[in-house]
Enzyme design. Structure first.
Site, PDB file in Angstrom:
ATOM      1  N   HIS A  97       0.832  -1.197   0.000  1.00  0.00           N
ATOM      2  CA  HIS A  97       0.000   0.000   0.000  1.00  0.00           C
ATOM      3  C   HIS A  97       0.870   1.252   0.000  1.00  0.00           C
ATOM      4  O   HIS A  97       1.849   1.347   0.742  1.00  0.00           O
ATOM      5  CB  HIS A  97      -0.902   0.009   1.240  1.00  0.00           C
ATOM      6  CG  HIS A  97      -1.645   1.289   1.452  1.00  0.00           C
ATOM      7  ND1 HIS A  97      -1.444   2.095   2.561  1.00  0.00           N
ATOM      8  CD2 HIS A  97      -2.576   1.916   0.699  1.00  0.00           C
ATOM      9  CE1 HIS A  97      -2.231   3.155   2.475  1.00  0.00           C
ATOM     10  NE2 HIS A  97      -2.931   3.077   1.365  1.00  0.00           N
ATOM     11  N   SER A  98       0.539   2.215  -0.860  1.00  0.00           N
ATOM     12  CA  SER A  98       1.117   3.556  -0.825  1.00  0.00           C
ATOM     13  C   SER A  98       2.641   3.505  -0.898  1.00  0.00           C
ATOM     14  O   SER A  98       3.199   3.009  -1.873  1.00  0.00           O
ATOM     15  CB  SER A  98       0.616   4.279   0.424  1.00  0.00           C
ATOM     16  OG  SER A  98       0.870   5.661   0.366  1.00  0.00           O
ATOM     17  N   MET A  99       3.362   4.014   0.115  1.00  0.00           N
ATOM     18  CA  MET A  99       4.815   3.967   0.081  1.00  0.00           C
ATOM     19  C   MET A  99       5.313   2.542  -0.076  1.00  0.00           C
ATOM     20  O   MET A  99       6.318   2.289  -0.763  1.00  0.00           O
ATOM     21  CB  MET A  99       5.403   4.589   1.353  1.00  0.00           C
ATOM     22  CG  MET A  99       6.926   4.642   1.365  1.00  0.00           C
ATOM     23  SD  MET A  99       7.622   5.085   2.974  1.00  0.00           S
ATOM     24  CE  MET A  99       7.431   3.509   3.857  1.00  0.00           C
TER      25      MET A  99
ATOM     26  N   ALA B 112       3.994   0.299  -1.811  1.00  0.00           N
ATOM     27  CA  ALA B 112       3.913  -0.012  -3.232  1.00  0.00           C
ATOM     28  C   ALA B 112       5.136   0.520  -3.966  1.00  0.00           C
ATOM     29  O   ALA B 112       5.635  -0.103  -4.915  1.00  0.00           O
ATOM     30  CB  ALA B 112       2.631   0.576  -3.825  1.00  0.00           C
TER      31      ALA B 112
ATOM     32  N   HIS C 282      -7.787   6.565   0.046  1.00  0.00           N
ATOM     33  CA  HIS C 282      -6.413   6.070  -0.003  1.00  0.00           C
ATOM     34  C   HIS C 282      -6.228   4.823   0.866  1.00  0.00           C
ATOM     35  O   HIS C 282      -5.461   3.935   0.518  1.00  0.00           O
ATOM     36  CB  HIS C 282      -5.470   7.186   0.460  1.00  0.00           C
ATOM     37  CG  HIS C 282      -4.030   6.825   0.392  1.00  0.00           C
ATOM     38  ND1 HIS C 282      -3.427   6.345  -0.751  1.00  0.00           N
ATOM     39  CD2 HIS C 282      -3.037   6.879   1.344  1.00  0.00           C
ATOM     40  CE1 HIS C 282      -2.148   6.115  -0.522  1.00  0.00           C
ATOM     41  NE2 HIS C 282      -1.894   6.430   0.744  1.00  0.00           N
TER      42      HIS C 282
END
Length: 304
Positions: free
Chosen positions: A104-106, A108, A268
């Site tokens: 997820h997010s960072m 990723a 998000h």
């Protein structure tokens, strides 16, 4: 103090890294990588659904400086590629030659760098509202380094102190980089707290995480990294997430050779939102089924 929905706490790298694990120890493994300022509890609502539906084992790592993991020593700052070693250390300890990354997010961004640099070690990427990394245009590199150096020279800030879990959650909701509500983010905040000697609670995460990075990839470098990813990649985005139809998101998606995109209701942190997590699990399940059919499993290949 954390809410983990039946997870087992575990450690790796001689206690340097903390993690949460869901599922049978003999099941195929997915490693889960959280976002900036989050921790392994980011997957506390999603992982049990994946275990129940697809018979896998999910191991979610606290990146260094986050959650229950140790901070980096000395005056080091946290570059995105530093977290790659956290993932590789866990893989080596589990004797995994190849694995699927759920990120997820960072996280990723870390997953994309790893899959680009070491394609033989990653069977698939399952990304949630994140692709690639923050970049700095080449002409802006001196300014980026200036901000980082000045931040490093300032007196180090202490960890924030809160009277209660509720006040810590409220602070995260008010000051988060992306919109999130209290019910969604509470498990992450809980794992990131410890009792303070003077009463109340304080954060466990390293304050240095808030410093500007001294160096970032340029946009061109990032595109080359994304183009080097060879494994199947499923990207799940929230309808009100951080990617959407922004120019850099469009370019990033186009750069990945084998990418399937799903846009689902949610923000998000849609994998933590109680009203949307089941939809994320279903979409990930579709990707799991295709991977299992083509590769004979979820990416667990242990060294003999």
């Amino acid at each position: 103090m954390s809410v983990d929905n039946g997870a087992t706490a575990c450690q790796f790298a001689n206690g340097r890294l903390a993690a949460l694990s869901w599922g049978d120890r003999q099941a195929p493994i997915w490693l889960a990588l959280h976002g900036w300022l989050d921790n392994a509890a980011s997957f506390s609502r999603l992982a049990p659904l994946l275990v129940q539906k697809f018979g896998i084992r999910v191991i979610a790592i606290d990146f260094c400086g986050h959650g229950q993991s140790r901070a980096l020593p000395g005056e080091y700052d946290y570059a995105l590629w530093d977290y790659c070693h956290d993932v590789l250390d866990v893989m080596d300890e589990l004797a995994l030659d190849s694995v699927t990354l759920l990120a997820h997010s960072m996280g990723a961004g870390v997953a994309c760098l790893l899959a680009a640099a070491l394609p033989e070690r990653f069977a698939a990427l399952r990304l949630i509202d994140g692709l690639g990394a923050l970049t700095t245009d080449a002409q802006d590199a001196p300014g980026q380094l200036r901000r980082s150096l000045l931040a490093q020279r300032r007196p180090r800030r202490g960890r924030p102190h809160y009277n209660s879990l509720q006040s810590a959650v409220a602070a995260r909701v008010a000051g988060g980089a992306t919109p999130v509500d209290a019910e969604t983010i509470e498990p992450v905040v809980q794992r990131n707290l410890r009792q303070a000697p003077e009463g109340g609670v304080t954060l466990t995460s390293d304050p240095r995480l808030l410093r500007p990075s001294p160096v970032r990839l340029t946009p061109d470098q990032l595109m080359v990294m994304l183009a080097a990813i060879r494994c199947p990649t499923l990207l799940i985005e929230g309808e009100t997430g951080i990617l959407g139809q922004r120019d850099r998101a469009i370019s990033a998606r186009a750069a990945v050779p084998v990418l399937q995109r799903r846009v689902l209701p949610g923000g998000h942190h849609l994998h933590l939102e109680s009203t949307h997590v089941s939809g994320v699990a279903a979409a990930l399940g579709e990707g799991f089924s295709r991977l299992a059919a083509t590769q004979g499993g979820a990416g667990r290949h242990e060294r003999k």
